[in-house]
Each structure stands twice: as C-alpha cells, then as structure tokens.
Design a protein around this motif. Sequence first.
Motif, PDB file in Angstrom:
ATOM      1  N   LEU A  57     -28.164   3.723  46.743  1.00 21.46           N
ATOM      2  CA  LEU A  57     -29.151   2.977  45.981  1.00 21.46           C
ATOM      3  C   LEU A  57     -29.016   1.482  46.233  1.00 21.46           C
ATOM      4  O   LEU A  57     -27.920   0.914  46.112  1.00 21.46           O
ATOM      5  N   GLY A  58     -30.114   0.839  46.572  1.00 22.03           N
ATOM      6  CA  GLY A  58     -30.120  -0.606  46.728  1.00 22.03           C
ATOM      7  C   GLY A  58     -29.017  -1.117  47.639  1.00 22.03           C
ATOM      8  O   GLY A  58     -28.882  -0.692  48.782  1.00 22.03           O
ATOM      9  N   THR A  59     -28.223  -2.049  47.098  1.00 24.83           N
ATOM     10  CA  THR A  59     -27.121  -2.646  47.868  1.00 24.83           C
ATOM     11  C   THR A  59     -25.778  -1.991  47.547  1.00 24.83           C
ATOM     12  O   THR A  59     -24.726  -2.591  47.793  1.00 24.83           O
ATOM     13  N   GLU A  60     -25.819  -0.780  47.003  1.00 21.16           N
ATOM     14  CA  GLU A  60     -24.581  -0.108  46.615  1.00 21.16           C
ATOM     15  C   GLU A  60     -23.649   0.126  47.806  1.00 21.16           C
ATOM     16  O   GLU A  60     -22.438   0.222  47.641  1.00 21.16           O
ATOM     17  N   ALA A  61     -24.222   0.216  49.011  1.00 21.40           N
ATOM     18  CA  ALA A  61     -23.389   0.427  50.190  1.00 21.40           C
ATOM     19  C   ALA A  61     -22.420  -0.733  50.412  1.00 21.40           C
ATOM     20  O   ALA A  61     -21.377  -0.566  51.058  1.00 21.40           O
ATOM     21  N   ASP A  62     -22.740  -1.915  49.875  1.00 21.73           N
ATOM     22  CA  ASP A  62     -21.834  -3.069  49.997  1.00 21.73           C
ATOM     23  C   ASP A  62     -20.508  -2.806  49.307  1.00 21.73           C
ATOM     24  O   ASP A  62     -19.497  -3.444  49.639  1.00 21.73           O
ATOM     25  N   ASN A  63     -20.493  -1.908  48.341  1.00 19.97           N
ATOM     26  CA  ASN A  63     -19.253  -1.625  47.606  1.00 19.97           C
ATOM     27  C   ASN A  63     -18.193  -0.967  48.483  1.00 19.97           C
ATOM     28  O   ASN A  63     -17.014  -0.993  48.138  1.00 19.97           O
ATOM     29  N   PHE A  64     -18.615  -0.375  49.598  1.00 25.80           N
ATOM     30  CA  PHE A  64     -17.631   0.152  50.525  1.00 25.80           C
ATOM     31  C   PHE A  64     -16.726  -0.974  51.035  1.00 25.80           C
ATOM     32  O   PHE A  64     -15.509  -0.813  51.147  1.00 25.80           O
ATOM     33  N   PHE A  65     -17.332  -2.126  51.340  1.00 27.78           N
ATOM     34  CA  PHE A  65     -16.569  -3.286  51.803  1.00 27.78           C
ATOM     35  C   PHE A  65     -15.846  -3.965  50.644  1.00 27.78           C
ATOM     36  O   PHE A  65     -14.674  -4.340  50.767  1.00 27.78           O
ATOM     37  N   VAL A  66     -16.544  -4.118  49.520  1.00 30.00           N
ATOM     38  CA  VAL A  66     -15.953  -4.820  48.369  1.00 30.00           C
ATOM     39  C   VAL A  66     -14.678  -4.122  47.899  1.00 30.00           C
ATOM     40  O   VAL A  66     -13.656  -4.767  47.623  1.00 30.00           O
ATOM     41  N   ALA A  67     -14.730  -2.796  47.798  1.00 27.31           N
ATOM     42  CA  ALA A  67     -13.570  -2.054  47.308  1.00 27.31           C
ATOM     43  C   ALA A  67     -12.383  -2.181  48.266  1.00 27.31           C
ATOM     44  O   ALA A  67     -11.244  -2.385  47.835  1.00 27.31           O
ATOM     45  N   SER A  68     -12.646  -2.078  49.556  1.00 30.14           N
ATOM     46  CA  SER A  68     -11.562  -2.191  50.535  1.00 30.14           C
ATOM     47  C   SER A  68     -10.990  -3.602  50.568  1.00 30.14           C
ATOM     48  O   SER A  68      -9.777  -3.792  50.677  1.00 30.14           O
ATOM     49  N   PHE A  69     -11.867  -4.597  50.469  1.00 32.11           N
ATOM     50  CA  PHE A  69     -11.408  -5.981  50.456  1.00 32.11           C
ATOM     51  C   PHE A  69     -10.580  -6.269  49.209  1.00 32.11           C
ATOM     52  O   PHE A  69      -9.612  -7.030  49.252  1.00 32.11           O
ATOM     53  N   LEU A  70     -10.957  -5.642  48.093  1.00 30.34           N
ATOM     54  CA  LEU A  70     -10.232  -5.860  46.842  1.00 30.34           C
ATOM     55  C   LEU A  70      -8.787  -5.395  46.939  1.00 30.34           C
ATOM     56  O   LEU A  70      -7.869  -6.099  46.491  1.00 30.34           O
ATOM     57  N   VAL A  71      -8.559  -4.231  47.520  1.00 27.53           N
ATOM     58  CA  VAL A  71      -7.190  -3.733  47.602  1.00 27.53           C
ATOM     59  C   VAL A  71      -6.357  -4.613  48.537  1.00 27.53           C
ATOM     60  O   VAL A  71      -5.186  -4.906  48.266  1.00 27.53           O
ATOM     61  N   VAL A  72      -6.958  -5.086  49.646  1.00 24.93           N
ATOM     62  CA  VAL A  72      -6.226  -5.976  50.554  1.00 24.93           C
ATOM     63  C   VAL A  72      -5.922  -7.305  49.866  1.00 24.93           C
ATOM     64  O   VAL A  72      -4.820  -7.854  49.990  1.00 24.93           O
ATOM     65  N   GLY A  73      -6.900  -7.836  49.130  1.00 25.00           N
ATOM     66  CA  GLY A  73      -6.684  -9.105  48.430  1.00 25.00           C
ATOM     67  C   GLY A  73      -5.586  -9.010  47.387  1.00 25.00           C
ATOM     68  O   GLY A  73      -4.739  -9.908  47.279  1.00 25.00           O
ATOM     69  N   MET A  74      -5.576  -7.930  46.630  1.00 27.50           N
ATOM     70  CA  MET A  74      -4.537  -7.746  45.618  1.00 27.50           C
ATOM     71  C   MET A  74      -3.162  -7.627  46.265  1.00 27.50           C
ATOM     72  O   MET A  74      -2.166  -8.173  45.753  1.00 27.50           O
ATOM     73  N   LEU A  75      -3.086  -6.934  47.389  1.00 25.65           N
ATOM     74  CA  LEU A  75      -1.801  -6.782  48.086  1.00 25.65           C
ATOM     75  C   LEU A  75      -1.329  -8.108  48.673  1.00 25.65           C
ATOM     76  O   LEU A  75      -0.127  -8.390  48.701  1.00 25.65           O
ATOM     77  N   CYS A  76      -2.263  -8.935  49.137  1.00 29.15           N
ATOM     78  CA  CYS A  76      -1.873 -10.237  49.693  1.00 29.15           C
ATOM     79  C   CYS A  76      -1.356 -11.171  48.601  1.00 29.15           C
ATOM     80  O   CYS A  76      -0.404 -11.930  48.822  1.00 29.15           O
ATOM     81  N   VAL A  77      -1.977 -11.133  47.432  1.00 33.66           N
ATOM     82  CA  VAL A  77      -1.468 -11.925  46.307  1.00 33.66           C
ATOM     83  C   VAL A  77      -0.058 -11.472  45.951  1.00 33.66           C
ATOM     84  O   VAL A  77       0.841 -12.297  45.726  1.00 33.66           O
ATOM     85  N   MET A  78       0.149 -10.164  45.917  1.00 39.02           N
ATOM     86  CA  MET A  78       1.484  -9.634  45.648  1.00 39.02           C
ATOM     87  C   MET A  78       2.480 -10.104  46.699  1.00 39.02           C
ATOM     88  O   MET A  78       3.627 -10.461  46.388  1.00 39.02           O
ATOM     89  N   ALA A  79       2.052 -10.139  47.967  1.00 38.37           N
ATOM     90  CA  ALA A  79       2.945 -10.540  49.057  1.00 38.37           C
ATOM     91  C   ALA A  79       3.387 -11.993  48.905  1.00 38.37           C
ATOM     92  O   ALA A  79       4.569 -12.320  49.095  1.00 38.37           O
ATOM     93  N   VAL A  80       2.456 -12.871  48.559  1.00 32.75           N
ATOM     94  CA  VAL A  80       2.798 -14.292  48.394  1.00 32.75           C
ATOM     95  C   VAL A  80       3.748 -14.479  47.215  1.00 32.75           C
ATOM     96  O   VAL A  80       4.761 -15.185  47.318  1.00 32.75           O
ATOM     97  N   VAL A  81       3.428 -13.856  46.093  1.00 29.98           N
ATOM     98  CA  VAL A  81       4.285 -13.979  44.904  1.00 29.98           C
ATOM     99  C   VAL A  81       5.667 -13.398  45.183  1.00 29.98           C
ATOM    100  O   VAL A  81       6.691 -13.980  44.801  1.00 29.98           O
ATOM    101  N   ALA A  82       5.715 -12.264  45.868  1.00 31.21           N
ATOM    102  CA  ALA A  82       6.997 -11.640  46.172  1.00 31.21           C
ATOM    103  C   ALA A  82       7.844 -12.532  47.071  1.00 31.21           C
ATOM    104  O   ALA A  82       9.064 -12.666  46.865  1.00 31.21           O
ATOM    105  N   ALA A  83       7.236 -13.155  48.066  1.00 29.48           N
ATOM    106  CA  ALA A  83       7.984 -14.031  48.970  1.00 29.48           C
ATOM    107  C   ALA A  83       8.583 -15.217  48.212  1.00 29.48           C
ATOM    108  O   ALA A  83       9.736 -15.605  48.450  1.00 29.48           O
ATOM    109  N   VAL A  84       7.807 -15.775  47.307  1.00 27.83           N
ATOM    110  CA  VAL A  84       8.300 -16.912  46.517  1.00 27.83           C
ATOM    111  C   VAL A  84       9.436 -16.478  45.598  1.00 27.83           C
ATOM    112  O   VAL A  84      10.460 -17.172  45.470  1.00 27.83           O
ATOM    113  N   LEU A  85       9.287 -15.327  44.959  1.00 25.92           N
ATOM    114  CA  LEU A  85      10.334 -14.851  44.053  1.00 25.92           C
ATOM    115  C   LEU A  85      11.611 -14.491  44.814  1.00 25.92           C
ATOM    116  O   LEU A  85      12.722 -14.807  44.358  1.00 25.92           O
ATOM    117  N   VAL A  86      11.471 -13.828  45.940  1.00 25.91           N
ATOM    118  CA  VAL A  86      12.660 -13.455  46.721  1.00 25.91           C
ATOM    119  C   VAL A  86      13.372 -14.694  47.238  1.00 25.91           C
ATOM    120  O   VAL A  86      14.604 -14.715  47.332  1.00 25.91           O
TER     121      VAL A  86
END
Length: 210
Positions: A57-86
Amino acid sequence: MSEVAPPRISRGRAAITVVAALTLTGALIGALWAWLAPPVHGVVALTKSGERVRAHLGTEADNFFVASFLVVGMLCVMAVVAAVLVWQWRAHRGPMMVAALALGGAAAAGAATGVGAALVHWRYGSIDVAAAPISAEHRVHYVTEAPPVFFGHSPLLVAVTILFPAAIAALVYALTAVAIARDDLGAWPPIERDELDPTAKAGSALPSGQ
C-alpha cells in the motif's frame, strides 16, 4: 597522569566479559527493534483473470529499508558507546580489548538480528498468498508483513550488517588510543619513559661534565 591500579581480573577474562556483555546487549536491541520497527502493510488481491497478486500500500515498501536501517543504526550507537565504556577500563587497555570489541560487536549484531527476526515473525506471522481468504465477491485481503532485519538476502548484505558494528567499535577504540600521549595507553603494567627510550637511560649513566 596518575598510575593505574593493578587489575582484579585477568585480561583474558576481561575480554570474555566484554564479548558476553555485548552479546546480551545485542539481544536486548533485537527485542527493542522488534517493538519499534514499522511493519509493511499490503494486500493480496484477485485479478479479473483469477490470478492472486500481492502488492504494498502506498509507500509502505519503504519500510523494508527503514526497518533494516533502524537495526544497523541501533547497533552502531551501541558500538560507539561500548568502545567509550571499554576504554574507561583503563587497566586492560590494549589490542586484546580491540579484538574483544570487534568480536563482541559481531556477536551483538548476530544476536540482535536473530532475536529481532524471531520476534517479528512471532508477532506478524508469515503471509501465505495461496491461502489468503479472497474470492470473486471479496477480491482484496489486507495483510501485514513483518519488517526485515537485513537489506537483502545475499551473503554480502548479511555480512555487512553483522560486521559493520564490529568495525565501528574497533575504529572508535583505535582513534581514542591514537589520541593518548602514552605508549602504554595508561594500562597495566605501566611502562616508564626510560624503558621506552634507551637513549635516556644511557645518557643518565654518563658522568657529569661529559
């Protein structure tokens, strides 16, 4: 800079702790992603020729990219925070922690994508076009598709998603190490400057006036 106290645990155990903590964090990120990621809405319809077709429906196909980008973005934030904490674990600074961050980042990405994929599949189920309840009287059936954790199914795209957070964590840690003036990174055991510069020790051994 004050000297660091001797560590209470070995460097190997510290590395295992980092990997385990990142893996657990990745699983939690996967659960959070499954709750936040937008699903993809679509329809299964019956054409005039009697063929079943599936569309978004409509632009719902964009969510395929949004969802995948979201998981990568969350993991990258975790990576930066983890590096600083370690890095704050001063006694264990060094190459082993870089390796632990890289391995832990990859394990976290694997845990996040695995847990996330399992949860969204449980939440939204799978779409069976052949079993959709459509007929000549009701030609359209609305469906909700689970969001994807990867940008595609090729091995390269999967590998990029798994390894990218690991590379980010190792890079941030390495850049922090480059910025410090001490060659021993302030870790344990501390290295005196005379031990790093043999000429200084030789010069101090010369008689005065020479």
